[in-house]
Motif scaffolding. Structure first.
Motif, PDB file in Angstrom:
ATOM      1  N   ASP A   1       1.623   8.315  -1.619  1.00 46.54           N
ATOM      2  CA  ASP A   1       2.068   7.194  -2.833  1.00 46.54           C
ATOM      3  C   ASP A   1       1.753   5.667  -2.272  1.00 46.54           C
ATOM      4  OD1 ASP A   1       3.308   7.403  -0.554  1.00 46.54           O
ATOM      5  OD2 ASP A   1       5.591   8.139  -1.199  1.00 46.54           O
ATOM      6  N   ARG A   2       0.707   5.625  -1.918  1.00 44.25           N
ATOM      7  CA  ARG A   2       0.441   3.356  -1.207  1.00 44.25           C
ATOM      8  C   ARG A   2      -0.232   3.171  -1.871  1.00 44.25           C
ATOM      9  NH1 ARG A   2       1.717   1.830   4.610  1.00 44.25           N
ATOM     10  NH2 ARG A   2       2.418  -0.272   3.457  1.00 44.25           N
ATOM     11  N   LYS A   3      -0.328   2.115  -2.152  1.00 41.71           N
ATOM     12  CA  LYS A   3      -1.376   1.254  -3.017  1.00 41.71           C
ATOM     13  C   LYS A   3      -1.579   0.366  -2.010  1.00 41.71           C
ATOM     14  CE  LYS A   3      -2.678  -0.441  -7.292  1.00 41.71           C
ATOM     15  NZ  LYS A   3      -2.225  -0.792  -8.758  1.00 41.71           N
ATOM     16  N   VAL A   4      -2.722  -0.082  -1.599  1.00 45.35           N
ATOM     17  CA  VAL A   4      -2.651  -0.946  -1.102  1.00 45.35           C
ATOM     18  C   VAL A   4      -4.614  -1.906  -0.239  1.00 45.35           C
ATOM     19  CG1 VAL A   4      -3.417  -1.634   2.024  1.00 45.35           C
ATOM     20  CG2 VAL A   4      -2.394   0.324   1.539  1.00 45.35           C
ATOM     21  N   HIS A   5      -4.128  -3.361  -1.001  1.00 45.52           N
ATOM     22  CA  HIS A   5      -5.281  -3.879  -1.772  1.00 45.52           C
ATOM     23  C   HIS A   5      -5.589  -4.515  -0.713  1.00 45.52           C
ATOM     24  CE1 HIS A   5      -3.965  -4.122  -5.855  1.00 45.52           C
ATOM     25  NE2 HIS A   5      -2.980  -3.796  -5.423  1.00 45.52           N
ATOM     26  N   MET A   6      -7.444  -5.193  -0.848  1.00 42.25           N
ATOM     27  CA  MET A   6      -8.536  -5.141   0.349  1.00 42.25           C
ATOM     28  C   MET A   6      -8.553  -6.860  -0.409  1.00 42.25           C
ATOM     29  SD  MET A   6      -9.968  -1.826   0.770  1.00 42.25           S
ATOM     30  CE  MET A   6      -9.936  -0.836  -0.810  1.00 42.25           C
ATOM     31  N   ARG A   7      -9.139  -7.605   0.727  1.00 43.83           N
ATOM     32  CA  ARG A   7      -9.827  -8.856   0.606  1.00 43.83           C
ATOM     33  C   ARG A   7     -10.544  -8.590   1.394  1.00 43.83           C
ATOM     34  NH1 ARG A   7      -4.819 -12.645  -0.220  1.00 43.83           N
ATOM     35  NH2 ARG A   7      -4.234 -11.910  -2.953  1.00 43.83           N
ATOM     36  N   LEU A   8     -12.012  -9.132   1.562  1.00 43.20           N
ATOM     37  CA  LEU A   8     -13.291  -9.027   2.162  1.00 43.20           C
ATOM     38  C   LEU A   8     -13.531 -10.384   3.317  1.00 43.20           C
ATOM     39  CD1 LEU A   8     -14.810  -6.944   4.010  1.00 43.20           C
ATOM     40  CD2 LEU A   8     -17.055  -7.737   2.029  1.00 43.20           C
ATOM     41  N   GLU A   9     -13.866 -10.254   4.077  1.00 40.34           N
ATOM     42  CA  GLU A   9     -13.824 -11.470   4.538  1.00 40.34           C
ATOM     43  C   GLU A   9     -14.921 -11.549   5.948  1.00 40.34           C
ATOM     44  OE1 GLU A   9     -12.337 -14.785   8.306  1.00 40.34           O
ATOM     45  OE2 GLU A   9     -11.615 -12.928   8.703  1.00 40.34           O
ATOM     46  N   LEU A  10     -15.812 -13.316   5.047  1.00 39.93           N
ATOM     47  CA  LEU A  10     -17.500 -12.528   5.296  1.00 39.93           C
ATOM     48  C   LEU A  10     -17.880 -13.675   6.916  1.00 39.93           C
ATOM     49  CD1 LEU A  10     -18.045 -11.175   2.168  1.00 39.93           C
ATOM     50  CD2 LEU A  10     -19.521 -10.490   3.186  1.00 39.93           C
TER      51      LEU A  10
END
Length: 257
Positions: A238-247
């Motif tokens: 029931d969890r929504k997790v957002h992602m950001r990528l560091e390059l």
């Protein structure tokens, strides 16, 4: 040259300043509604038009708005990151037509979020100054400039470079438009791809049970990394997790050490 500017965001503001520097007479301004407006105060101040010459972009189809625009006696309109489709009633107002500055290397990536699709689909990135016709980003090209997509780019870093290239191209080419000396070449028929906002939204859901090629998944994650926007996400229970990528390019890591 009497100009009506239809614009939004930083690129529009910067280009209005260029118009002023080059002596163009800005006689009207068309802005997004307040909830969608970016750099609205800066645009209004830079354009320097009276309040009665500022029009709402979401009402361009209304006959009264079209007549008010016609009464300004503008030679040309300039569309700068303007999200509304310009219909024939508007196209017919300006004797020299409408010129659009689009942050893609047309005919690639017509429509929304060109920076995202150049990363995800591996298409050329760039900026294009072109005439507006009845299609969407399909009009004759005046000038364009390609912008390389780096392996370390996110959607945000590529967008920022496209912004800078847009203003540079406009500054260089607009004097030729004013002088009536701008080149004009048709776009390839049937070339390129048109993307809507919803197409990018569909990228964002990363299915934890689906197989992805590493390259494809990394490209989605980096293309949709654009703080402060939420970007790609997965759902676990029931969890929504957002992602950001560091390059981090290897040479930058070395410098940090």
């Amino acid at each position: 040259m009497r100009v009506v500017v239809m614009g939004n965001n930083r690129v529009a503001w910067e280009c209005v300043r260029v118009l002023r520097e080059q002596g163009c007479d800005i006689v009207g301004l068309v802005l997004h509604p307040e909830e969608k407006r970016r750099f609205g105060e800066e645009l209004t101040a830079a354009a320097g038009v009276p309040v009665e010459a500022v029009f709402p972009g979401d009402r361009l189809r209304e006959p009264a708005v079209q007549e008010a625009l016609r009464a300004l006696g503008a030679d040309v309109a300039l569309s700068l990151l303007f999200d509304y489709i310009l219909r024939p009633g508007i196209l017919e107002i300006f004797p020299l037509g409408i010129v659009n500055l689009h942050p893609s290397y047309l005919p690639y990536n017509r429509g929304q979020y060109p920076n995202v699709w150049s990363i995800v689909e591996g298409t050329p990135a760039g900026v294009t100054l072109h005439y507006v016709d009845e299609g969407i980003d399909t009009g004759d090209i005046i000038a364009q400039r390609e912008v390389p997509v780096l392996a370390s780019d996110t959607g945000k870093t590529l967008y920022e470079r496209l912004e800078a290239a847009s203003v540079e191209l406009f500054r260089e080419v607009w004097p030729a438009v004013v002088a009536g000396e701008a080149p004009r070449r048709p776009q390839p028929r049937g070339g390129g791809t048109y993307h809507r906002s919803a197409d990018a939204d569909r990228l964002d859901h990363i299915d934890l049970d689906r197989e992805y090629r590493a390259r494809d998944l990394i490209n989605i994650l980096r293309a949709r990394t654009f703080p402060p926007y939420s970007g790609a996400y997965f759902i676990d229970g029931d969890r929504k997790v957002h992602m950001r990528l560091e390059l981090l390019p290897a040479e930058d890591i070395g410098q940090e050490r």
